[in-house]
Design a protein around this motif. Structure first.
Motif, mmCIF file in Angstrom:
data_model
loop_
_atom_site.group_PDB
_atom_site.id
_atom_site.type_symbol
_atom_site.label_atom_id
_atom_site.label_comp_id
_atom_site.label_asym_id
_atom_site.label_seq_id
_atom_site.Cartn_x
_atom_site.Cartn_y
_atom_site.Cartn_z
ATOM 1 N N THR A 125 63.210 62.226 68.186
ATOM 2 C CA THR A 125 62.029 62.606 68.342
ATOM 3 C C THR A 125 61.494 63.354 66.911
ATOM 4 O OG1 THR A 125 63.093 64.894 68.994
ATOM 5 C CG2 THR A 125 62.428 63.200 70.680
ATOM 6 N N ASP A 126 62.342 63.504 66.071
ATOM 7 C CA ASP A 126 62.085 64.263 64.659
ATOM 8 C C ASP A 126 61.310 62.899 64.078
ATOM 9 O OD1 ASP A 126 63.020 66.645 65.219
ATOM 10 O OD2 ASP A 126 65.087 66.314 64.059
ATOM 11 N N LEU A 127 61.963 61.825 64.019
ATOM 12 C CA LEU A 127 61.154 60.763 63.267
ATOM 13 C C LEU A 127 59.713 60.348 64.037
ATOM 14 C CD1 LEU A 127 61.500 58.055 61.735
ATOM 15 C CD2 LEU A 127 62.355 56.945 63.649
ATOM 16 N N THR A 128 59.532 60.699 65.213
ATOM 17 C CA THR A 128 57.997 60.526 65.577
ATOM 18 C C THR A 128 57.371 61.537 65.207
ATOM 19 O OG1 THR A 128 58.478 61.584 67.609
ATOM 20 C CG2 THR A 128 59.209 59.482 67.900
ATOM 21 N N ARG A 129 57.710 62.574 64.767
ATOM 22 C CA ARG A 129 56.928 63.771 64.113
ATOM 23 C C ARG A 129 56.526 63.631 62.734
ATOM 24 N NH1 ARG A 129 59.667 66.711 68.059
ATOM 25 N NH2 ARG A 129 61.367 67.197 66.626
ATOM 26 N N MET A 130 57.420 62.606 62.046
ATOM 27 C CA MET A 130 57.184 62.474 60.490
ATOM 28 C C MET A 130 56.309 61.314 60.300
ATOM 29 S SD MET A 130 61.239 62.391 59.254
ATOM 30 C CE MET A 130 62.415 63.439 59.807
ATOM 31 N N VAL A 131 56.243 60.165 61.021
ATOM 32 C CA VAL A 131 55.500 58.873 60.794
ATOM 33 C C VAL A 131 54.851 58.439 62.058
ATOM 34 C CG1 VAL A 131 56.745 58.432 58.502
ATOM 35 C CG2 VAL A 131 57.306 57.408 60.516
ATOM 36 N N PRO A 132 53.822 58.002 61.733
ATOM 37 C CA PRO A 132 53.436 57.112 63.079
ATOM 38 C C PRO A 132 54.327 55.808 63.161
ATOM 39 C CG PRO A 132 51.348 57.528 61.557
ATOM 40 C CD PRO A 132 52.935 57.928 60.762
ATOM 41 N N ILE A 133 54.248 55.379 64.534
ATOM 42 C CA ILE A 133 55.036 53.837 64.704
ATOM 43 C C ILE A 133 54.360 53.022 65.108
ATOM 44 C CG2 ILE A 133 56.915 53.400 66.223
ATOM 45 C CD1 ILE A 133 58.204 56.263 66.119
ATOM 46 N N ALA A 134 54.417 51.874 64.866
ATOM 47 C CA ALA A 134 53.850 50.490 65.284
ATOM 48 C C ALA A 134 54.702 49.826 66.006
ATOM 49 C CB ALA A 134 53.171 49.843 64.423
ATOM 50 N N PRO A 162 51.256 62.069 62.873
ATOM 51 C CA PRO A 162 52.023 62.058 63.831
ATOM 52 C C PRO A 162 52.341 63.309 64.682
ATOM 53 C CG PRO A 162 53.140 62.179 61.605
ATOM 54 C CD PRO A 162 51.758 62.324 61.380
ATOM 55 N N PRO A 163 52.695 63.136 65.867
ATOM 56 C CA PRO A 163 53.258 61.890 66.392
ATOM 57 C C PRO A 163 52.006 61.115 67.039
ATOM 58 C CG PRO A 163 53.559 63.814 67.809
ATOM 59 C CD PRO A 163 53.204 64.340 66.664
ATOM 60 N N ALA A 164 52.159 59.659 66.660
ATOM 61 C CA ALA A 164 51.157 58.746 67.050
ATOM 62 C C ALA A 164 51.906 57.385 66.930
ATOM 63 C CB ALA A 164 50.163 58.865 65.953
ATOM 64 N N TRP A 165 51.639 56.517 67.900
ATOM 65 C CA TRP A 165 52.225 55.542 67.895
ATOM 66 C C TRP A 165 51.068 54.256 68.611
ATOM 67 C CZ3 TRP A 165 54.059 52.547 72.362
ATOM 68 C CH2 TRP A 165 53.857 53.131 73.734
ATOM 69 N N ALA A 166 51.437 53.027 68.229
ATOM 70 C CA ALA A 166 50.362 51.935 68.795
ATOM 71 C C ALA A 166 51.512 50.809 69.245
ATOM 72 C CB ALA A 166 49.354 51.497 67.777
ATOM 73 N N PHE A 167 51.056 49.895 70.391
ATOM 74 C CA PHE A 167 51.697 48.989 70.693
ATOM 75 C C PHE A 167 50.835 47.755 70.263
ATOM 76 C CE2 PHE A 167 53.493 45.543 73.280
ATOM 77 C CZ PHE A 167 54.875 45.948 73.441
ATOM 78 N N LEU A 168 51.470 46.779 69.658
ATOM 79 C CA LEU A 168 50.635 45.619 69.225
ATOM 80 C C LEU A 168 50.975 44.320 69.899
ATOM 81 C CD1 LEU A 168 50.998 46.101 65.237
ATOM 82 C CD2 LEU A 168 49.087 46.976 66.759
ATOM 83 N N TRP A 169 50.059 43.941 70.629
ATOM 84 C CA TRP A 169 50.362 42.774 71.564
ATOM 85 C C TRP A 169 49.642 41.632 70.566
ATOM 86 C CZ3 TRP A 169 52.353 42.817 76.311
ATOM 87 C CH2 TRP A 169 52.276 44.300 76.859
ATOM 88 N N GLY A 170 50.415 40.450 70.603
ATOM 89 C CA GLY A 170 50.001 39.240 69.841
ATOM 90 C C GLY A 170 50.849 38.109 70.045
#
Length: 189
Positions: free
Chosen positions: A120-129, A165-173
């Motif tokens: 959870t600390d990681l998710t507050r440091m950088v956005p995640i794709a 962050p926290p921010a994330w996106a799911f990339l469909w492709g």
């Protein structure tokens, strides 16, 4: 002056393969990144050391697989002496305050994320794709990490690098089926 946008793809790369390159090129386009750094782990704490090729061999396979000027292969974890992703990312953020980082992971890793140290600390440091992987998308999106972070999901991944962050996106492709586990099994035969 615009800040550099860099995707961080960590892993054992045991061995590196076209799937790593595929997701890196996909992330470069979809997230509008300037570079992707492959962070070759000296030893993933969640994987056994048995069967792990030496770091120099994995670095060489990564350089051979990258084949793109925007993909940089790094042994920064070995040089920093970090063992966990959260510590590596914290060190990179301190060293490179002029860069907008995005952590890149496959959907299979999102399923495992709650097993990571201080995830959870990681998710507050950088956005995640999170990049779609064959057979994992729905389990990842229904999993503990995605549910805990659901309100921070970003619908426009092109702006993810500049999203606080926290921010994330799911990339469909288009998914790539290469797997280091399968490559190692095939090479043993």
């Amino acid at each position: 002056m615009a800040r550099l946008r860099v995707g961080l793809l960590g892993g054992s790369f045991n061995p590196a393969h076209d799937g790593h390159r595929h997701v890196s090129l996909w992330a470069l386009r979809a997230l509008r990144l300037d570079q992707v750094w492959w962070l070759i782990s000296p030893q993933n704490p969640l994987k056994p050391a048995a069967g792990m090729a030496p770091l120099a061999q994995r670095m060489a396979s990564a350089r051979a697989a990258a084949r793109h000027p925007a993909i940089r292969v790094s042994d920064i974890e070995d040089r920093l002496g970090t063992r966990y992703t959260v510590d590596t990312v914290a060190a990179l953020c301190r060293r490179h305050r002029d860069i907008d980082f995005v952590w890149l992971m496959g959907a299979d890793i999102l399923v495992q994320l709650p097993r990571w140290r201080r995830w959870t600390d990681l998710t507050r440091m950088v956005p995640i794709a999170v990049l779609d992987r064959p057979g994992y998308a729905y389990a990842a999106l229904a999993g503990r990490a995605a549910q805990r972070l659901r309100r921070f999901r970003v619908r426009n991944p092109g702006d993810l690098a500049q999203t606080r962050p926290p921010a994330w996106a799911f990339l469909w492709g288009r998914r790539h089926t290469a797997s280091a586990t399968e490559i190692r099994a095939r090479d043993r035969c």
